[in-house]
Design a protein around this motif. Structure first.
Motif, PDB file in Angstrom:
ATOM      1  N   PHE A  72       0.847  -1.197   0.000  1.00  0.00           N
ATOM      2  CA  PHE A  72       0.000   0.000   0.000  1.00  0.00           C
ATOM      3  C   PHE A  72       0.887   1.253   0.000  1.00  0.00           C
ATOM      4  O   PHE A  72       0.603   2.246  -0.691  1.00  0.00           O
ATOM      5  N   ALA A  73       1.976   1.208   0.757  1.00  0.00           N
ATOM      6  CA  ALA A  73       2.893   2.362   0.804  1.00  0.00           C
ATOM      7  C   ALA A  73       3.486   2.623  -0.577  1.00  0.00           C
ATOM      8  O   ALA A  73       3.601   3.775  -1.003  1.00  0.00           O
ATOM      9  N   ARG A  74       3.843   1.554  -1.289  1.00  0.00           N
ATOM     10  CA  ARG A  74       4.386   1.732  -2.647  1.00  0.00           C
ATOM     11  C   ARG A  74       3.342   2.355  -3.556  1.00  0.00           C
ATOM     12  O   ARG A  74       3.649   3.217  -4.381  1.00  0.00           O
ATOM     13  N   LEU A  75       2.088   1.923  -3.415  1.00  0.00           N
ATOM     14  CA  LEU A  75       1.020   2.485  -4.250  1.00  0.00           C
ATOM     15  C   LEU A  75       0.888   3.989  -4.021  1.00  0.00           C
ATOM     16  O   LEU A  75       0.677   4.759  -4.963  1.00  0.00           O
ATOM     17  N   LEU A  76       1.026   4.408  -2.763  1.00  0.00           N
ATOM     18  CA  LEU A  76       0.871   5.824  -2.423  1.00  0.00           C
ATOM     19  C   LEU A  76       2.171   6.599  -2.597  1.00  0.00           C
ATOM     20  O   LEU A  76       2.188   7.826  -2.439  1.00  0.00           O
ATOM     21  N   GLY A  77       3.256   5.879  -2.907  1.00  0.00           N
ATOM     22  CA  GLY A  77       4.536   6.559  -3.083  1.00  0.00           C
ATOM     23  C   GLY A  77       5.099   7.106  -1.780  1.00  0.00           C
ATOM     24  O   GLY A  77       5.783   8.127  -1.767  1.00  0.00           O
ATOM     25  N   LEU A  78       4.808   6.401  -0.667  1.00  0.00           N
ATOM     26  CA  LEU A  78       5.249   6.879   0.644  1.00  0.00           C
ATOM     27  C   LEU A  78       6.461   6.098   1.125  1.00  0.00           C
ATOM     28  O   LEU A  78       6.550   4.890   0.916  1.00  0.00           O
ATOM     29  N   PRO A  79       7.389   6.779   1.799  1.00  0.00           N
ATOM     30  CA  PRO A  79       8.491   6.062   2.427  1.00  0.00           C
ATOM     31  C   PRO A  79       7.954   5.155   3.529  1.00  0.00           C
ATOM     32  O   PRO A  79       6.988   5.515   4.223  1.00  0.00           O
ATOM     33  N   LEU A  80       8.539   3.985   3.664  1.00  0.00           N
ATOM     34  CA  LEU A  80       8.106   3.064   4.715  1.00  0.00           C
ATOM     35  C   LEU A  80       9.296   2.278   5.219  1.00  0.00           C
ATOM     36  O   LEU A  80      10.052   1.702   4.446  1.00  0.00           O
ATOM     37  N   THR A  81       9.444   2.261   6.531  1.00  0.00           N
ATOM     38  CA  THR A  81      10.391   1.373   7.199  1.00  0.00           C
ATOM     39  C   THR A  81       9.605   0.679   8.297  1.00  0.00           C
ATOM     40  O   THR A  81       9.101   1.341   9.208  1.00  0.00           O
ATOM     41  N   ILE A  82       9.451  -0.634   8.160  1.00  0.00           N
ATOM     42  CA  ILE A  82       8.690  -1.340   9.197  1.00  0.00           C
ATOM     43  C   ILE A  82       9.449  -1.219  10.512  1.00  0.00           C
ATOM     44  O   ILE A  82      10.608  -1.620  10.608  1.00  0.00           O
ATOM     45  N   PRO A  83       8.800  -0.642  11.534  1.00  0.00           N
ATOM     46  CA  PRO A  83       9.508  -0.449  12.818  1.00  0.00           C
ATOM     47  C   PRO A  83       9.816  -1.788  13.485  1.00  0.00           C
ATOM     48  O   PRO A  83       9.045  -2.749  13.340  1.00  0.00           O
ATOM     49  N   GLU A  84      10.928  -1.823  14.204  1.00  0.00           N
ATOM     50  CA  GLU A  84      11.242  -3.057  14.939  1.00  0.00           C
ATOM     51  C   GLU A  84      10.180  -3.336  15.983  1.00  0.00           C
ATOM     52  O   GLU A  84       9.786  -4.476  16.189  1.00  0.00           O
ATOM     53  N   SER A  85       9.713  -2.294  16.644  1.00  0.00           N
ATOM     54  CA  SER A  85       8.662  -2.464  17.647  1.00  0.00           C
ATOM     55  C   SER A  85       7.324  -2.175  16.977  1.00  0.00           C
ATOM     56  O   SER A  85       7.052  -1.047  16.583  1.00  0.00           O
ATOM     57  N   MET A  86       6.522  -3.197  16.816  1.00  0.00           N
ATOM     58  CA  MET A  86       5.229  -3.032  16.145  1.00  0.00           C
ATOM     59  C   MET A  86       4.260  -4.006  16.770  1.00  0.00           C
ATOM     60  O   MET A  86       4.560  -5.200  16.789  1.00  0.00           O
ATOM     61  N   PRO A  87       3.107  -3.593  17.266  1.00  0.00           N
ATOM     62  CA  PRO A  87       2.699  -2.186  17.310  1.00  0.00           C
ATOM     63  C   PRO A  87       3.387  -1.423  18.432  1.00  0.00           C
ATOM     64  O   PRO A  87       3.570  -1.957  19.523  1.00  0.00           O
ATOM     65  N   VAL A  88       3.735  -0.200  18.137  1.00  0.00           N
ATOM     66  CA  VAL A  88       4.353   0.667  19.132  1.00  0.00           C
ATOM     67  C   VAL A  88       3.267   1.178  20.072  1.00  0.00           C
ATOM     68  O   VAL A  88       2.083   1.211  19.699  1.00  0.00           O
TER      69      VAL A  88
END
Lengths: 201, 201
Positions: A72-88
């Motif tokens: 979804f992030a690629r579709l919107l052209g948004l930067p994304l780094t999956i956080p190590e802590s998820m959910p924060v």
């Protein structure tokens, strides 16, 4: 023209779909001449009330989310780094938001966006008050004032009340956009929000 | 051109969002020169495996669904009658589908559409074998043959196996569209399916 009540944008900082929606909601509401109020809440508290649990911890749905979010992030052209802590935990950034909103709502919104960019764009741990303070400093917020705000009982109460109000409105996920009597759940419903604001269907 | 594997369209007859997607999936796949296989399953059995429960029975989410479904139907211009029995058991219509699919897949798909139209468009109870037989008769299906099909052990097994296969593929809701390694959950994701089939992003 009659004065129309603001659109309400409910989200949890821990929700990647809240991040996606946050990048679009201002543009959509502005296009229709509407104002929007950002309202971060704690979905964990909502889940306690409703007996639900985080999507991430659900079998199959958690796996789907982990694949869907980068797509979804690629579709919107948004930067994304999956956080190590998820959910924060969204407690600290949400309190930072509500503290700032009491002083300057526009600045609070910029802070929320900066915190989301730090967490979802760069994978930073925004449950850490030092990280939040550093991000806020980038917006010219004095660290001591922020730290005092995070400990302010009125701010803590505000976040609890906002979360309870969200539940009362039927908010059960993130994001939920409230337009009058209508609620729209999910980043994939913003096109419906757009059409609804254009006059509905 | 390489032969591409069919798109898989998973749904539960009890799911209104499956109905919405069913009205669009053939047009979307045809537009991109792809075939699609319709695969009704029993989400109740999926929920037993995953420990989840029906959206309808969840606090807040059930209320949201009851409001969202008529609104979504109006957006799509689809007839909708909320059935008195909701969620309906999908066992009988699903078995009818898989029985017919063993004989004539195109006709099975027309039967599935007719059953959805009866249930979601007209509010009829498609858990009732007599209702299913009547709908099938409208497509020229002989009642006795259908009734025998509903009792066929191979048909019952097929539905169980399809549901198990869906879980193995990570299907946890309705509708889920599977394109190669990609899964898209929700009637509100068909625009993403469309873009993915056009070459992805």
């Amino acid at each position: 023209l009659p004065v129309q009540e603001p659109v309400q944008f409910y989200f949890d900082f821990a929700s990647p779909y809240g991040y996606f929606a946050a990048t679009r909601i201002d543009g959509i509401t502005e296009r229709h001449g509407r104002t929007v109020v950002w309202r971060p809440i704690l979905l964990g508290a909502v889940f306690k009330i409703t007996g639900m649990q985080s999507t991430l911890s659900q079998p199959l749905r958690g796996d789907y989310l982990r694949h869907d979010v980068p797509r979804f992030a690629r579709l919107l052209g948004l930067p994304l780094t999956i956080p190590e802590s998820m959910p924060v935990s969204g407690v600290v950034p949400s309190r930072a938001y509500w503290w700032m909103a009491g002083l300057d709502e526009a600045k609070a919104r910029r802070l929320a966006r900066a915190l989301m960019d730090a967490h979802w764009g760069q994978g930073r741990d925004i449950s850490d008050p030092d990280v939040v303070a550093e991000v806020a400093e980038g917006l010219g917020v004095e660290r001591g004032a922020l730290e005092a705000g995070l400990q302010d009982e009125a701010v803590k109460r505000r976040l609890r009340e906002e979360t309870e109000r969200a539940v009362a409105l039927g908010v059960f996920g993130s994001p939920v956009v409230v337009v009058g009597e209508e609620r729209f759940w999910g980043a994939d419903r913003l096109d419906q929000v757009d059409r609804w604001l254009a006059g509905g269907w």
